[in-house]
Design a protein around this motif. Structure first.
Motif, PDB file in Angstrom:
ATOM      1  N   GLU A 117       0.820  -1.202   0.000  1.00  0.00           N
ATOM      2  CA  GLU A 117       0.000   0.000   0.000  1.00  0.00           C
ATOM      3  C   GLU A 117       0.859   1.258   0.000  1.00  0.00           C
ATOM      4  OE1 GLU A 117       0.088  -1.581   4.317  1.00  0.00           O
ATOM      5  OE2 GLU A 117      -0.019  -2.376   2.279  1.00  0.00           O
ATOM      6  N   SER A 118       2.129   1.119   0.435  1.00  0.00           N
ATOM      7  CA  SER A 118       3.025   2.279   0.426  1.00  0.00           C
ATOM      8  C   SER A 118       3.428   2.655  -0.996  1.00  0.00           C
ATOM      9  CB  SER A 118       4.274   1.996   1.262  1.00  0.00           C
ATOM     10  OG  SER A 118       5.072   0.988   0.660  1.00  0.00           O
ATOM     11  N   GLN A 119       3.218   1.751  -1.957  1.00  0.00           N
ATOM     12  CA  GLN A 119       3.548   2.031  -3.351  1.00  0.00           C
ATOM     13  C   GLN A 119       2.364   2.615  -4.123  1.00  0.00           C
ATOM     14  OE1 GLN A 119       5.737  -2.120  -3.732  1.00  0.00           O
ATOM     15  NE2 GLN A 119       6.066  -0.957  -5.578  1.00  0.00           N
ATOM     16  N   PHE A 120       1.154   2.506  -3.595  1.00  0.00           N
ATOM     17  CA  PHE A 120      -0.040   2.919  -4.335  1.00  0.00           C
ATOM     18  C   PHE A 120      -0.404   4.369  -4.054  1.00  0.00           C
ATOM     19  CE2 PHE A 120      -1.545  -1.740  -3.783  1.00  0.00           C
ATOM     20  CZ  PHE A 120      -0.730  -2.142  -4.821  1.00  0.00           C
ATOM     21  N   PHE A 121      -0.817   5.084  -5.086  1.00  0.00           N
ATOM     22  CA  PHE A 121      -1.306   6.448  -4.878  1.00  0.00           C
ATOM     23  C   PHE A 121      -2.333   6.857  -5.934  1.00  0.00           C
ATOM     24  CE2 PHE A 121       2.400   6.605  -7.559  1.00  0.00           C
ATOM     25  CZ  PHE A 121       2.127   7.573  -8.512  1.00  0.00           C
ATOM     26  N   LEU A 122      -2.709   5.946  -6.830  1.00  0.00           N
ATOM     27  CA  LEU A 122      -3.675   6.239  -7.882  1.00  0.00           C
ATOM     28  C   LEU A 122      -4.977   5.476  -7.637  1.00  0.00           C
ATOM     29  CD1 LEU A 122      -1.193   6.274 -10.886  1.00  0.00           C
ATOM     30  CD2 LEU A 122      -2.407   8.231  -9.929  1.00  0.00           C
ATOM     31  N   PRO A 123      -6.107   5.940  -8.215  1.00  0.00           N
ATOM     32  CA  PRO A 123      -7.412   5.390  -7.837  1.00  0.00           C
ATOM     33  C   PRO A 123      -7.778   4.038  -8.436  1.00  0.00           C
ATOM     34  CG  PRO A 123      -7.684   7.186  -9.412  1.00  0.00           C
ATOM     35  CD  PRO A 123      -6.244   7.168  -9.036  1.00  0.00           C
ATOM     36  N   THR A 124      -7.087   3.599  -9.490  1.00  0.00           N
ATOM     37  CA  THR A 124      -7.413   2.294 -10.073  1.00  0.00           C
ATOM     38  C   THR A 124      -6.147   1.470 -10.294  1.00  0.00           C
ATOM     39  OG1 THR A 124      -7.224   2.963 -12.409  1.00  0.00           O
ATOM     40  CG2 THR A 124      -9.377   3.300 -11.313  1.00  0.00           C
ATOM     41  N   VAL A 125      -6.331   0.169 -10.360  1.00  0.00           N
ATOM     42  CA  VAL A 125      -5.214  -0.742 -10.635  1.00  0.00           C
ATOM     43  C   VAL A 125      -4.593  -0.424 -11.990  1.00  0.00           C
ATOM     44  CG1 VAL A 125      -4.614  -3.151 -11.116  1.00  0.00           C
ATOM     45  CG2 VAL A 125      -6.076  -2.595  -9.147  1.00  0.00           C
ATOM     46  N   LEU A 126      -5.418  -0.144 -12.997  1.00  0.00           N
ATOM     47  CA  LEU A 126      -4.905   0.166 -14.332  1.00  0.00           C
ATOM     48  C   LEU A 126      -3.970   1.373 -14.284  1.00  0.00           C
ATOM     49  CD1 LEU A 126      -4.815  -0.216 -17.390  1.00  0.00           C
ATOM     50  CD2 LEU A 126      -6.883   1.200 -17.557  1.00  0.00           C
ATOM     51  N   GLU A 127      -4.378   2.428 -13.599  1.00  0.00           N
ATOM     52  CA  GLU A 127      -3.532   3.623 -13.522  1.00  0.00           C
ATOM     53  C   GLU A 127      -2.230   3.328 -12.780  1.00  0.00           C
ATOM     54  OE1 GLU A 127      -6.160   7.511 -13.132  1.00  0.00           O
ATOM     55  OE2 GLU A 127      -7.132   5.802 -12.125  1.00  0.00           O
ATOM     56  N   GLU A 128      -2.302   2.496 -11.757  1.00  0.00           N
ATOM     57  CA  GLU A 128      -1.085   2.102 -11.046  1.00  0.00           C
ATOM     58  C   GLU A 128      -0.124   1.371 -11.987  1.00  0.00           C
ATOM     59  OE1 GLU A 128       0.230   2.669  -8.196  1.00  0.00           O
ATOM     60  OE2 GLU A 128      -1.415   3.628  -7.120  1.00  0.00           O
ATOM     61  N   LEU A 129      -0.671   0.456 -12.797  1.00  0.00           N
ATOM     62  CA  LEU A 129       0.176  -0.335 -13.682  1.00  0.00           C
ATOM     63  C   LEU A 129       0.751   0.496 -14.823  1.00  0.00           C
ATOM     64  CD1 LEU A 129      -1.737  -3.736 -13.984  1.00  0.00           C
ATOM     65  CD2 LEU A 129      -0.063  -3.003 -12.296  1.00  0.00           C
ATOM     66  N   MET A 130       0.045   1.555 -15.219  1.00  0.00           N
ATOM     67  CA  MET A 130       0.503   2.363 -16.345  1.00  0.00           C
ATOM     68  C   MET A 130       1.452   3.476 -15.927  1.00  0.00           C
ATOM     69  SD  MET A 130      -0.814   0.906 -18.927  1.00  0.00           S
ATOM     70  CE  MET A 130      -0.375   2.121 -20.174  1.00  0.00           C
ATOM     71  N   PHE A 131       1.516   3.767 -14.625  1.00  0.00           N
ATOM     72  CA  PHE A 131       2.306   4.916 -14.188  1.00  0.00           C
ATOM     73  C   PHE A 131       3.794   4.756 -14.490  1.00  0.00           C
ATOM     74  CE2 PHE A 131       4.956   7.085 -11.039  1.00  0.00           C
ATOM     75  CZ  PHE A 131       4.553   8.396 -11.237  1.00  0.00           C
ATOM     76  N   ALA A 132       4.385   3.622 -14.089  1.00  0.00           N
ATOM     77  CA  ALA A 132       5.840   3.440 -14.279  1.00  0.00           C
ATOM     78  C   ALA A 132       6.234   3.422 -15.751  1.00  0.00           C
ATOM     79  CB  ALA A 132       6.307   2.174 -13.574  1.00  0.00           C
ATOM     80  N   PRO A 133       5.516   2.686 -16.636  1.00  0.00           N
ATOM     81  CA  PRO A 133       5.888   2.744 -18.055  1.00  0.00           C
ATOM     82  C   PRO A 133       5.870   4.173 -18.605  1.00  0.00           C
ATOM     83  CG  PRO A 133       4.407   0.907 -17.687  1.00  0.00           C
ATOM     84  CD  PRO A 133       4.452   1.693 -16.399  1.00  0.00           C
ATOM     85  N   LYS A 134       4.887   4.967 -18.194  1.00  0.00           N
ATOM     86  CA  LYS A 134       4.837   6.359 -18.654  1.00  0.00           C
ATOM     87  C   LYS A 134       6.048   7.125 -18.129  1.00  0.00           C
ATOM     88  CE  LYS A 134      -0.208   6.760 -19.069  1.00  0.00           C
ATOM     89  NZ  LYS A 134      -1.438   7.383 -18.504  1.00  0.00           N
ATOM     90  N   ASN A 135       6.402   6.888 -16.888  1.00  0.00           N
ATOM     91  CA  ASN A 135       7.532   7.585 -16.271  1.00  0.00           C
ATOM     92  C   ASN A 135       8.843   7.260 -16.971  1.00  0.00           C
ATOM     93  OD1 ASN A 135       8.692   9.249 -14.148  1.00  0.00           O
ATOM     94  ND2 ASN A 135       9.466   7.357 -13.247  1.00  0.00           N
TER      95      ASN A 135
END
Length: 266
Positions: A93-111
């Protein structure tokens, strides 16, 4: 190319009344595709060590080199190192900060300016044992085991070469732990380099990883899994290793050259 840790020491609050030594003269090479477990009691320096690997901490003495890139070299783009090393923290939970699982999974590739196709996304979900219906769910509303697996997926989304797991099964029941170890086994088969921090050595018997044991901020053992177990109960207890009934059975099988591998599979 391997990860090279050359004569690394680290001191917190150096030169102040709160000065504290965390690591002393650490030398360690990690080959591609290898699997390691870092052992040692709380406060021995395990977490500090893994934080030096991706540049979260920069040692003042010694050097960390990742695929030829030094974390200490000011010309090194530290983002390139962090793209190579994925970290799954103890509490997902310390790694999560976005409202959906999809957004969490897409964040690092975008970064990291990486494209991830739907097929790749679905293959990651399949590997962690979740279906695409989870993509629109709130990660904070998942069970502990599901959160742990989504945390792993968020790291896999940018396809790092090296993956560090900090106590990957803490707080999970037997079924949850079994699922995590199966994921790690699949990653090992895919050729990922895996580094695990844990206090529970008996869970790693099926993998027989290399061992790095830290005591008083220094390396007290580096070598094979079996040779570490063969140090015996008294010596391992001195190293703060819980010598469980499962470890005792495995130790006896090694001492008597009896093959019991099937008993230790997940």
């Amino acid at each position: 190319m391997p990860i090279e840790i050359n004569n690394v020491s680290y001191i917190y609050a150096e030169g102040t009344p709160f000065e504290s030594v965390a690591l002393k003269n650490i030398n360690w090479n990690i080959d591609e595709g290898s699997m390691w477990v870092i052992l040692g009691k709380t406060g021995s320096g395990k977490t500090t060590l893994i934080q030096t690997l991706n540049g979260l901490l920069i040692p003042k003495t010694g050097e960390i080199i990742i695929d030829g890139l030094s974390t200490k070299n000011q010309k090194t783009d530290i983002k390139k190192i962090r793209e190579k090393i994925g970290m799954v923290f103890q509490y997902p939970e310390s790694q999560f900060f976005l409202p959906t699982v999809l957004e969490e999974l897409m964040f690092a590739p975008k970064n990291f300016n990486k494209n991830i196709s739907p097929n790749k996304l679905y293959s990651i979900l399949n590997l962690i044992g979740l279906n695409k219906n989870f993509l629109n769910r709130n990660p904070f509303a998942l069970s502990g085991g599901e959160m742990r697996r989504v945390a792993i997926a968020s790291v896999l989304s940018y396809d790092p070469k090296y993956i560090i797991f900090d106590e990957p099964t803490v707080g999970l029941d037997y079924d949850g732990r079994k699922k995590i170890w199966k994921i790690i086994d699949e990653l090992k088969k895919l050729g990922k380099t895996i580094i695990i921090i844990t206090h529970w050595l008996d869970e790693l018997i099926p993998f027989k990883p290399n061992i790095l044991h830290i005591h008083n901020h220094e390396i007290s053992y580096i070598g094979t899994f079996d040779n570490f177990i063969l140090l015996g109960e008294d010596e391992l207890r001195k190293k703060n290793i819980v010598f469980s009934e499962k470890l005792k059975l495995y130790y006896c099988s090694l001492k008597n050259n009896i093959k019991l591998e099937k008993l230790f599979q997940y």
